[in-house]
Design an enzyme around this catalytic site. Structure first.
Site, PDB file in Angstrom:
ATOM      1  N   ASP A   1      -6.371  -6.336  -6.249  1.00 39.77           N
ATOM      2  CA  ASP A   1      -6.191  -5.086  -7.033  1.00 39.77           C
ATOM      3  C   ASP A   1      -6.134  -5.647  -8.419  1.00 39.77           C
ATOM      4  O   ASP A   1      -6.326  -4.765  -9.446  1.00 39.77           O
ATOM      5  CB  ASP A   1      -4.652  -4.500  -6.680  1.00 39.77           C
ATOM      6  CG  ASP A   1      -4.569  -3.657  -5.280  1.00 39.77           C
ATOM      7  OD1 ASP A   1      -5.731  -3.305  -5.043  1.00 39.77           O
ATOM      8  OD2 ASP A   1      -3.587  -3.573  -4.863  1.00 39.77           O
TER       9      ASP A   1
ATOM     10  N   HIS B   1     -55.086  13.438  -7.408  1.00 36.95           N
ATOM     11  CA  HIS B   1     -54.521  12.311  -7.451  1.00 36.95           C
ATOM     12  C   HIS B   1     -55.693  11.220  -6.905  1.00 36.95           C
ATOM     13  O   HIS B   1     -55.827  10.223  -7.233  1.00 36.95           O
ATOM     14  CB  HIS B   1     -53.704  12.386  -6.021  1.00 36.95           C
ATOM     15  CG  HIS B   1     -52.238  12.726  -6.628  1.00 36.95           C
ATOM     16  ND1 HIS B   1     -51.942  14.333  -7.066  1.00 36.95           N
ATOM     17  CD2 HIS B   1     -51.040  12.106  -6.819  1.00 36.95           C
ATOM     18  CE1 HIS B   1     -50.743  14.184  -7.492  1.00 36.95           C
ATOM     19  NE2 HIS B   1     -50.194  13.059  -7.084  1.00 36.95           N
TER      20      HIS B   1
ATOM     21  N   GLN C   1       0.810  -1.149  -0.061  1.00 41.13           N
ATOM     22  CA  GLN C   1      -0.069   0.072   0.060  1.00 41.13           C
ATOM     23  C   GLN C   1       0.942   1.130  -0.015  1.00 41.13           C
ATOM     24  O   GLN C   1       0.470   2.180  -0.767  1.00 41.13           O
ATOM     25  CB  GLN C   1      -1.045   0.030   1.331  1.00 41.13           C
ATOM     26  CG  GLN C   1      -2.053   1.021   0.924  1.00 41.13           C
ATOM     27  CD  GLN C   1      -2.934   0.834  -0.196  1.00 41.13           C
ATOM     28  OE1 GLN C   1      -3.358  -0.100  -0.525  1.00 41.13           O
ATOM     29  NE2 GLN C   1      -3.044   2.074  -0.954  1.00 41.13           N
TER      30      GLN C   1
ATOM     31  N   GLU D   1     -10.258   1.614   2.907  1.00 42.70           N
ATOM     32  CA  GLU D   1     -10.486   1.290   1.454  1.00 42.70           C
ATOM     33  C   GLU D   1     -10.240  -0.241   1.669  1.00 42.70           C
ATOM     34  O   GLU D   1     -11.225  -1.056   0.957  1.00 42.70           O
ATOM     35  CB  GLU D   1      -9.584   1.981   0.561  1.00 42.70           C
ATOM     36  CG  GLU D   1      -9.653   1.823  -0.816  1.00 42.70           C
ATOM     37  CD  GLU D   1      -8.658   2.318  -1.649  1.00 42.70           C
ATOM     38  OE1 GLU D   1      -7.718   2.592  -1.089  1.00 42.70           O
ATOM     39  OE2 GLU D   1      -8.888   2.286  -2.956  1.00 42.70           O
ATOM     40  N   HIS D   2      -9.306  -0.785   1.887  1.00 39.17           N
ATOM     41  CA  HIS D   2      -8.969  -2.159   2.127  1.00 39.17           C
ATOM     42  C   HIS D   2      -8.765  -2.458   3.346  1.00 39.17           C
ATOM     43  O   HIS D   2      -8.155  -1.730   4.300  1.00 39.17           O
ATOM     44  CB  HIS D   2      -7.415  -2.503   1.338  1.00 39.17           C
ATOM     45  CG  HIS D   2      -7.356  -1.962  -0.002  1.00 39.17           C
ATOM     46  ND1 HIS D   2      -7.030  -0.866  -0.435  1.00 39.17           N
ATOM     47  CD2 HIS D   2      -7.913  -2.437  -1.156  1.00 39.17           C
ATOM     48  CE1 HIS D   2      -6.800  -0.478  -1.629  1.00 39.17           C
ATOM     49  NE2 HIS D   2      -7.454  -1.489  -2.123  1.00 39.17           N
TER      50      HIS D   2
ATOM     51  N   HIS E   1       2.309   2.965  -3.322  1.00 44.81           N
ATOM     52  CA  HIS E   1       1.358   3.752  -4.153  1.00 44.81           C
ATOM     53  C   HIS E   1       1.579   5.182  -4.371  1.00 44.81           C
ATOM     54  O   HIS E   1       1.543   5.787  -5.337  1.00 44.81           O
ATOM     55  CB  HIS E   1      -0.239   3.598  -3.739  1.00 44.81           C
ATOM     56  CG  HIS E   1      -0.749   2.614  -4.311  1.00 44.81           C
ATOM     57  ND1 HIS E   1      -1.057   2.367  -5.844  1.00 44.81           N
ATOM     58  CD2 HIS E   1      -1.267   1.222  -3.804  1.00 44.81           C
ATOM     59  CE1 HIS E   1      -1.736   1.256  -5.991  1.00 44.81           C
ATOM     60  NE2 HIS E   1      -2.124   0.658  -4.753  1.00 44.81           N
TER      61      HIS E   1
END
Lengths: 430, 430
Positions: free
Chosen positions: A356, A415, A255, A322-323, A258
């Protein structure tokens, strides 16, 4: 990575804080790019490409022969790998098709939902150091399965004006209907507004830098749908004594590499394990090509020691990663209590990198705490559910007084009348 | 309503044009309301309530005894109607729960999705002439079924500071955790930012005037999720010779009475039918309490004659109506070709008002052409799908070269290493 031992709740938000992103007066810059693209169309895009990508293109669309020849430029090994990933991603997203379920909510009243694909979708793929061809698969495959009629791919040209062949190869696989060599906020503006050569899309997908993200935010403000606002990537690993500290360290590093603003967080039940993980991280870091990037990212990350697993679950839900990797003996049991996460990886042999690329799940996931409000991209992201209802004469007779009473209480007499007039007809029929 | 005979394609966009909404420098006004609420919290809300609702409240939260006593203020008939609607809406939304489907995408790799409810949702219910208690049901029931922990309801106070008992009764039914007498853009700001007495929510639902809509747009810009941007309501009725012109006229009027900016469109295959519908509309209009409103709305609507049903379908898809009534002999067959619509009503005995109140489908639907990009509110709107994957040793062995090859091609070597290091362990194991 700092080791933080049994932090009190009050200290959590500091630990969970993602690295600050420098604000760059983005809003104004992005609005001016939208204005230029809106006013000058293709010429505006070419001008911005000269300015930001340093390349003078004669046209925006990637030529067909460039696309068909892309595969020849890739190794067989890479093409095979892409095919395997393609198959797995397809299998997982294909299974998300929902079967139509007709519900008789009341005698003679049948209601159901049907899926309809979005007609035109845009996929943005960033350029820069590494060509993210895997994202073409992650966004293009569900678009294709959903049945979107037009799939537009935009990606910035390199300095010589070309587009990465792996991106072109994947775009061809997913059935992209057109590919444009245009990047940054101007690509988002073009897909939002349309130009002479580019179609206005219904929804824009894909990651990007701060300009791209701000452009997507502005695009949404103008009424175009977007997948989500992508921020720096992040992982949380919860590991107990059953884990391999070597694996945990490798996952944290995968991670951290990145970007400098990536956020990594490990949670373990003991100080001993925290120390083992930390020393493994330092060891593996030595051999990493993107060592410098990872090091900066790790500086903002931490290894938290929490002996109480219930507290750890609370911390994870507050973080909304996120993960999330659960490298624990009871990973199933634990995962049932996770409310906020993008994608969850169970056990010791499920690294994030599998998700991924090739396990089949989508890697376009909510970051920055957005996992509290949204899931990642899936098949439903490329379509919408339309509701249907069919009421028989008997069905309407059954519901009519309910509808009339409620409509009249809301002061909507027409209606009520739309039901009343049908009732009189039903009485004649029955 | 003007009758337009066989218009050419070039004339369509003019026919489909919704009434222009007057722009009121909303953006600036709404931002200043957010600023005030952000800075002054509850006091700011009370100040804005004095200013906009003309009432001086001592507190924002509706007292428990007001809520529990609300039912006693309603007729038994209305309470029964609400109970029927409650049951049907529950049945339809309950059926939207998805079953977990585990997919073995590759030998030893299992992927699936699980639903997780949003923790805190906010429901906005407009005030004004008519209390829209039905919307409390439409938004609250799926929130309750999804399992949202906090369900906040905001609705403006009347001139004497009270809140409509039907709204309170419905809010109690759906298990609202707190109800606030606060309306307008300030209610949206409070749910977005949180105040001393009000919790910041994850997602905001509900209709409202232009200020509320602009506030939701700004809220989304700040990172809060919203259901959709609600605009004026609209209906499209396609009717063939099998229809009852009386019913068609009643359905058009039941849309037109919503507001002067409501949009109604009828499409029929013959001039004779167009004339019959028009004269029925004029006839029924005479007895309508909200005649003036409906008349203004009808002025912008039209009856289009298109003898070719395929062309009519194209026109409908280009319009993307919120409500679509197919009063035709082949309504099923025709509905399969509709791509863009919020909710579709099949046949002659399925008036829109059934879906507005009691068939079970949701009445919170996309307007203004948004049906091209989104469906209406459903159970999924109150949660998100989290993805899961679990890979066995054999599974990872199967996928490892694919992952490594792709990661290395993207220049992400730590991603490759996270797999490689596990591979070495698997070799020892197997």
């Amino acid at each position: 990575m700092e080791i933080i031992i049994e932090p009190i709740r009050e200290a959590w938000s500091k630990i969970l804080k993602r690295p600050e992103i420098e604000k760059l007066e983005l809003e104004e810059k992005v609005r001016s790019i939208f204005q230029l693209v809106g006013e000058e169309g293709d010429q505006g895009l070419l001008e911005l490409t000269r300015k930001f990508d340093g390349v003078d293109l004669s046209g925006l669309q990637v030529a067909d022969d460039m696309i068909t020849q892309a595969g020849a430029l890739l190794s067989e090994e890479l093409k095979n790998a892409i095919q395997v990933a393609y198959r797995n991603i397809s299998l997982f997203h294909e299974a998300q098709k929902s079967s139509e379920q007709r519900i008789e909510t009341s005698k003679g009243t049948v209601c159901w939902q049907e899926f309809r694909a979005l007609e035109r979708v845009g996929i943005y793929i960033p350029g820069g150091e590494a060509p993210l061809f895997s994202t073409v698969l992650m966004l293009g495959i569900p678009a294709k399965i959903a049945g979107c009629k037009e799939i537009v791919v935009c990606t910035p040209p390199s300095a010589n004006g070309s587009v990465d062949p792996a991106i072109l190869y994947c775009a061809q696989l997913i059935g992209a209907t057109s590919i444009y060599a245009v990047g940054g906020a101007q690509a988002i503006a073009a897909m939002t507004l349309g130009t002479e050569s580019m179609v206005k899309v219904d929804k824009i997908f894909g990651p990007g830098n701060q300009f791209v993200t701000e452009a997507k935010r502005f695009s949404q403000y103008l009424g175009t749908a977007i997948d989500m606002l992508a921020g720096p990537s992040e992982v949380c690993v919860y590991a107990d004594e059953s884990c391999s500290p070597t694996f945990v360290a490798a996952d944290l590093l995968s991670q951290a590499e990145h970007g400098e603003d990536s956020h990594v967080l490990a949670i373990v039940p003991s100080i001993e394990l925290a120390r083992k993980v930390k020393s493994e991280v330092n060891l593996q870091l030595q051999d990493l090509p993107r060592q410098e990037v990872a090091q900066k990212s790790l500086a903002s990350g931490s290894i938290v020691v929490l002996s109480d697993q219930e507290l750890a679950i609370e911390l994870i839900n507050q973080y909304a990663p996120e993960h999330l990797i659960l490298a624990t003996a009871n990973s199933y049991e634990m995962s049932a209590k996770i409310i906020n996460a993008g994608s969850i990886f169970l056990g010791n042999f499920t690294p994030e990198s599998a998700g991924d690329y090739a396990s089949g799940t989508n890697h376009t996931l909510p970051t920055g705490g957005q996992a509290k409000i949204t899931g990642g991209v899936n098949l439903m992201s490329f379509g919408k559910m339309v509701t249907f209802q069919e009421i028989s004469e008997i069905g309407l007779k059954e519901l009519s007084s309910t509808i009339r009473t409620m409509a009249e209480a809301e002061g909507l007499h027409a209606h009520a009348y739309a039901v009343k007039i049908r009732e009189s007809k039903i009485k004649q029929l029955i």
